[in-house]
Write a protein that holds these residues in place. Structure first.
Motif, PDB file in Angstrom:
ATOM      1  N   ALA A 283       0.897  -1.088   0.027  1.00 17.10           N
ATOM      2  CA  ALA A 283      -0.162   0.168   0.046  1.00 17.10           C
ATOM      3  C   ALA A 283       0.840   1.163  -0.157  1.00 17.10           C
ATOM      4  CB  ALA A 283      -0.819  -0.111   1.051  1.00 17.10           C
ATOM      5  N   ILE A 284       1.977   1.145   0.584  1.00 20.15           N
ATOM      6  CA  ILE A 284       2.949   2.227   0.650  1.00 20.15           C
ATOM      7  C   ILE A 284       3.718   2.540  -0.790  1.00 20.15           C
ATOM      8  CG2 ILE A 284       4.920   1.153   1.814  1.00 20.15           C
ATOM      9  CD1 ILE A 284       3.888   4.613   2.337  1.00 20.15           C
ATOM     10  N   LEU A 285       3.853   1.617  -1.521  1.00 19.91           N
ATOM     11  CA  LEU A 285       4.731   1.721  -2.503  1.00 19.91           C
ATOM     12  C   LEU A 285       4.409   3.179  -3.674  1.00 19.91           C
ATOM     13  CD1 LEU A 285       5.137  -2.037  -3.684  1.00 19.91           C
ATOM     14  CD2 LEU A 285       6.605  -0.673  -2.309  1.00 19.91           C
ATOM     15  N   PRO A 286       3.052   3.258  -3.933  1.00 21.13           N
ATOM     16  CA  PRO A 286       2.719   4.497  -4.488  1.00 21.13           C
ATOM     17  C   PRO A 286       3.232   5.697  -4.135  1.00 21.13           C
ATOM     18  CG  PRO A 286       0.827   2.951  -4.441  1.00 21.13           C
ATOM     19  CD  PRO A 286       1.802   2.401  -3.565  1.00 21.13           C
ATOM     20  N   GLU A 287       3.431   5.882  -2.810  1.00 19.82           N
ATOM     21  CA  GLU A 287       4.243   7.059  -2.158  1.00 19.82           C
ATOM     22  C   GLU A 287       5.448   7.249  -2.621  1.00 19.82           C
ATOM     23  OE1 GLU A 287       2.914   9.743  -0.340  1.00 19.82           O
ATOM     24  OE2 GLU A 287       0.790   8.966  -1.028  1.00 19.82           O
ATOM     25  N   PHE A 288       6.335   6.271  -2.315  1.00 21.05           N
ATOM     26  CA  PHE A 288       7.647   5.921  -2.990  1.00 21.05           C
ATOM     27  C   PHE A 288       7.679   6.247  -4.395  1.00 21.05           C
ATOM     28  CE2 PHE A 288       8.534   3.301   0.778  1.00 21.05           C
ATOM     29  CZ  PHE A 288       9.100   4.099   1.421  1.00 21.05           C
ATOM     30  N   GLU A 289       6.855   5.852  -5.075  1.00 22.58           N
ATOM     31  CA  GLU A 289       6.923   6.059  -6.424  1.00 22.58           C
ATOM     32  C   GLU A 289       6.674   7.396  -6.920  1.00 22.58           C
ATOM     33  OE1 GLU A 289       8.325   4.221  -8.564  1.00 22.58           O
ATOM     34  OE2 GLU A 289       7.665   1.984  -8.276  1.00 22.58           O
ATOM     35  N   ARG A 290       5.706   8.168  -6.154  1.00 23.25           N
ATOM     36  CA  ARG A 290       5.268   9.566  -6.486  1.00 23.25           C
ATOM     37  C   ARG A 290       6.648  10.333  -6.397  1.00 23.25           C
ATOM     38  NH1 ARG A 290       5.054  13.167  -2.632  1.00 23.25           N
ATOM     39  NH2 ARG A 290       5.241  11.748  -0.884  1.00 23.25           N
TER      40      ARG A 290
ATOM     41  N   LEU B 260       7.803   7.459   7.491  1.00 17.52           N
ATOM     42  CA  LEU B 260       7.150   5.988   7.559  1.00 17.52           C
ATOM     43  C   LEU B 260       7.421   5.676   8.982  1.00 17.52           C
ATOM     44  CD1 LEU B 260       5.835   3.754   5.967  1.00 17.52           C
ATOM     45  CD2 LEU B 260       7.952   2.949   5.282  1.00 17.52           C
ATOM     46  N   TRP B 261       6.175   5.294   9.640  1.00 20.92           N
ATOM     47  CA  TRP B 261       6.570   4.888  11.106  1.00 20.92           C
ATOM     48  C   TRP B 261       5.789   3.597  11.176  1.00 20.92           C
ATOM     49  CZ3 TRP B 261       3.118   4.675  15.374  1.00 20.92           C
ATOM     50  CH2 TRP B 261       1.626   5.196  14.843  1.00 20.92           C
ATOM     51  N   GLY B 262       6.022   2.888  12.386  1.00 27.11           N
ATOM     52  CA  GLY B 262       5.325   1.760  12.887  1.00 27.11           C
ATOM     53  C   GLY B 262       6.265   1.049  13.568  1.00 27.11           C
ATOM     54  N   GLY B 263       5.666  -0.195  14.024  1.00 30.10           N
ATOM     55  CA  GLY B 263       6.547  -1.196  14.972  1.00 30.10           C
ATOM     56  C   GLY B 263       7.659  -1.779  14.550  1.00 30.10           C
ATOM     57  N   VAL B 264       8.542  -2.380  15.441  1.00 26.39           N
ATOM     58  CA  VAL B 264       9.658  -2.960  14.840  1.00 26.39           C
ATOM     59  C   VAL B 264       9.547  -4.041  13.897  1.00 26.39           C
ATOM     60  CG1 VAL B 264      11.929  -4.170  15.582  1.00 26.39           C
ATOM     61  CG2 VAL B 264      11.141  -2.075  16.875  1.00 26.39           C
ATOM     62  N   GLY B 265      10.427  -4.141  12.980  1.00 31.80           N
ATOM     63  CA  GLY B 265      10.295  -5.391  12.177  1.00 31.80           C
ATOM     64  C   GLY B 265       9.147  -5.514  11.004  1.00 31.80           C
ATOM     65  N   ARG B 266       8.746  -4.290  10.714  1.00 28.08           N
ATOM     66  CA  ARG B 266       7.649  -4.351   9.713  1.00 28.08           C
ATOM     67  C   ARG B 266       7.972  -4.060   8.295  1.00 28.08           C
ATOM     68  NH1 ARG B 266       6.151  -5.583  14.601  1.00 28.08           N
ATOM     69  NH2 ARG B 266       4.093  -6.306  14.905  1.00 28.08           N
ATOM     70  N   GLY B 267       9.311  -3.961   8.134  1.00 23.66           N
ATOM     71  CA  GLY B 267       9.878  -3.815   6.631  1.00 23.66           C
ATOM     72  C   GLY B 267      10.189  -2.375   6.327  1.00 23.66           C
ATOM     73  N   LYS B 268       9.988  -1.470   7.396  1.00 20.77           N
ATOM     74  CA  LYS B 268      10.367   0.033   6.871  1.00 20.77           C
ATOM     75  C   LYS B 268      11.667   0.277   6.218  1.00 20.77           C
ATOM     76  CE  LYS B 268       9.748   1.684  11.166  1.00 20.77           C
ATOM     77  NZ  LYS B 268       9.669   0.204  11.788  1.00 20.77           N
TER      78      LYS B 268
ATOM     79  N   THR C   4       1.286  -0.704   8.978  1.00 16.74           N
ATOM     80  CA  THR C   4       0.518  -1.162   9.999  1.00 16.74           C
ATOM     81  C   THR C   4       0.402  -2.817   9.788  1.00 16.74           C
ATOM     82  OG1 THR C   4      -1.283  -1.073   8.544  1.00 16.74           O
ATOM     83  CG2 THR C   4      -1.047   0.373  10.365  1.00 16.74           C
ATOM     84  N   SER C   5       1.604  -3.278   9.141  1.00 14.96           N
ATOM     85  CA  SER C   5       1.693  -4.760   9.049  1.00 14.96           C
ATOM     86  C   SER C   5       1.613  -5.319  10.305  1.00 14.96           C
ATOM     87  CB  SER C   5       2.934  -5.169   8.418  1.00 14.96           C
ATOM     88  OG  SER C   5       3.247  -6.474   8.414  1.00 14.96           O
ATOM     89  N   PRO C   6       0.725  -6.514  10.323  1.00  8.52           N
ATOM     90  CA  PRO C   6       0.646  -7.240  11.676  1.00  8.52           C
ATOM     91  C   PRO C   6       1.890  -8.272  12.029  1.00  8.52           C
ATOM     92  CG  PRO C   6      -0.663  -8.437  10.216  1.00  8.52           C
ATOM     93  CD  PRO C   6      -0.056  -7.259   9.514  1.00  8.52           C
ATOM     94  N   THR C   7       3.025  -8.288  11.024  1.00  4.25           N
ATOM     95  CA  THR C   7       4.012  -9.379  10.888  1.00  4.25           C
ATOM     96  C   THR C   7       5.249  -8.608  11.420  1.00  4.25           C
ATOM     97  OG1 THR C   7       2.615 -10.566   9.047  1.00  4.25           O
ATOM     98  CG2 THR C   7       5.263 -11.066   9.596  1.00  4.25           C
ATOM     99  N   ASP C   8       5.640  -9.017  12.308  1.00  8.72           N
ATOM    100  CA  ASP C   8       7.246  -8.872  12.610  1.00  8.72           C
ATOM    101  C   ASP C   8       8.195  -9.748  11.931  1.00  8.72           C
ATOM    102  OD1 ASP C   8       9.693  -8.080  14.093  1.00  8.72           O
ATOM    103  OD2 ASP C   8       8.733  -7.744  15.953  1.00  8.72           O
ATOM    104  N   TYR C   9       8.743  -9.025  11.009  1.00 10.14           N
ATOM    105  CA  TYR C   9       9.661  -9.968  10.119  1.00 10.14           C
ATOM    106  C   TYR C   9      10.817 -10.274  10.889  1.00 10.14           C
ATOM    107  CZ  TYR C   9       6.150  -9.412   6.375  1.00 10.14           C
ATOM    108  OH  TYR C   9       5.046  -9.364   5.790  1.00 10.14           O
ATOM    109  N   ARG C  10      11.487  -9.150  11.761  1.00 11.42           N
ATOM    110  CA  ARG C  10      12.664  -9.467  12.126  1.00 11.42           C
ATOM    111  C   ARG C  10      12.534 -10.538  13.027  1.00 11.42           C
ATOM    112  NH1 ARG C  10      15.256  -3.928  14.397  1.00 11.42           N
ATOM    113  NH2 ARG C  10      15.322  -3.490  12.112  1.00 11.42           N
TER     114      ARG C  10
END
Length: 352
Positions: free
Chosen positions: A25-32, A58-66, A192-198
């Motif tokens: 969902a955030i990719l279009p902001e980067f592309e802009r 871009l903010w959010g919890g740890v490990g969300r892929g920011k 707001t990804s529910p997954t902590d990838y780290r």
């Protein structure tokens, strides 16, 4: 120049990423931002330079892929002058440059420092923006005003919403205009990804390697590559007027040897500063402890307490298992609590 969406989809196809709707969902902001920066800057006598695009916070919890998304974004920029740097390291550079500027007798040390930054980049990508130091809080507003006025675009990641930056800090009222500047010149987006990838990358894999042999070194190197995603750079922490250097740092992951942190006269304030800067610490070569290295052992206990209280994830190689690290000498009984914490910190899902 390859678009960020193409790079992201390629990583999914290669099995390096799982599709994540919050990330997509955030990719279009980067592309802009990328599309605006890709436009040629034509200046003439009667032609003004186009307004720079708004940046991205871009903010959010740890490990969300920011950090991963920001690294991909910078990779997609091609020849556009850009720099990706950890925010803490960047502010240390600014302090050093201002100190050098003052030696030349300038009235305003921020102006030449900002001009030097502007001369080299069109985009600054900061990892993990956080303000915990009053001197940073005093400088950052004027510095960013100068960068924005010169057309530099800023993209940053943070674990905090802008309103919580420098929360409860000394003289915070002088910092509030900077928060409003962020909201005005940057799009604020919560990942707001529910997954902590780290955590998932560490899930099910050992985080304590013993003995500290060649096999342990290889395992530690693999964890670093997986979590940090590339070569680290030294990070200098400024603590009570002193400098404490962490040998390797990248993407919120720090790495040091036992001697780097416990063989030097460091204390709780130093370890707390490290715990604020890093979300994961890789600690190499913890030796057996006892009478011969009593001071180092005390520092190790203090380090583990600081990491534990801050919920920093610890990955380490050691000469023995926690219960066997400190078998004799003064302090061995008290070390049982540290051994227990080391065990708890190995549990899957432990950490901030």
């Amino acid at each position: 120049m390859t678009s960020l969406t193409t790079l992201y989809d390629r990583m999914i196809a290669d099995g390096d990423l799982h599709p994540d709707p919050a990330q997509q969902a955030i990719l279009p902001e980067f592309e802009r931002i990328r599309a605006a920066l890709d436009q040629p800057v034509r200046k003439g006598l009667f032609r003004r330079a186009p307004e720079p695009p708004k940046g991205l916070y871009l903010w959010g919890g740890v490990g969300r892929g920011k950090s991963m998304l920001m690294d991909l974004f910078v990779q997609s920029l091609g020849d556009i002058p850009a720099r990706r740097v950890h925010f803490h390291a960047f502010m240390q550079e600014i302090h050093a440059a201002m100190h050098a500027a003052r030696k030349t007798g300038v009235d305003d040390a921020i102006a030449p420092v900002a001009a030097d930054v502007v001369a080299n980049v069109r985009l600054l990508a900061f990892d993990e923006m956080q303000i915990t130091d009053i001197t940073d809080a005093m400088i950052v507003g004027r510095l960013f005003q100068a960068l924005f006025a010169a057309g530099v675009v800023v993209v940053t990641t943070s674990n905090r919403i802008p309103d919580d930056l420098y929360k409860d800090g000394l003289n915070r009222d002088i910092f509030l205009p900077f928060i409003e500047l962020i909201k005005d010149r940057m799009v604020v987006w919560e990942l707001t990804s529910p997954t902590d990838y780290r955590q998932n990358r560490l899930g099910g894999t050992p985080v304590y390697f013993s003995p500290a042999n060649a096999e342990a070194r290889a395992a530690m190197a693999e964890v670093w590559t997986d979590l940090a995603g590339g070569p680290g750079e030294p990070l200098t922490l400024h603590v009570n007027g002193r400098e404490v250097e962490i040998p390797e740092f990248r993407n919120g992951v720090a790495r040091a040897r036992f001697h780097d942190l416990c063989g030097r006269p460091l204390g709780a304030a130093d370890y707390l500063a490290l715990a604020k800067a890093a979300r994961v610490l890789l600690l190499d070569n913890v030796p057996t402890l006892g009478r011969s290295n009593f001071n180092e052992a005390k520092r190790f206990v203090t380090l583990i307490d600081a990491l534990y209280e801050a919920r920093v994830r610890l990955v380490c190689s050691a000469a023995a298992q926690p219960e066997m690290l400190y078998l004799e000498g003064e302090g061995s009984f008290e070390f049982e609590r540290t051994a227990s914490r080391l065990r708890e910190m190995q549990a899957e899902g432990w950490g901030g």
